[in-house]
Design a protein around this motif. Sequence first.
Motif: not given
Length: 93
Positions: A1-18
């Motif tokens: 999995x590429x870095x951009x794909x990982x961050x595309x997945x992580x950013x919404x999860x980080x936003x919900x967590x915050x």
Amino acid sequence: MSASMRWRLAVPLIGLSLLFAVPTIYGTWVFWSEFGNTYRSLSIVICLALLAQLALAVSIGVRPSRDVPWLRIGLIAVAFLAACGVAAVRRSF
């Protein structure tokens, strides 16, 4: 999995967590003196569960993996459900 794909997945999860962690931590700090020890302890457990959820969400973006990190996504869901369960118990006090 590429870095951009990982961050595309992580950013919404980080936003919900915050979205959940910041008000919980703020509310625990503001209302600390108004409640008893049991309520305070359960509030700390909720804050720790939500901070663990945030750390897992960040780890999805930071740590490389070959495919979708389903285990970490599942652990995020478990941490959220645990925080909700503890909040339901806390409400009874």
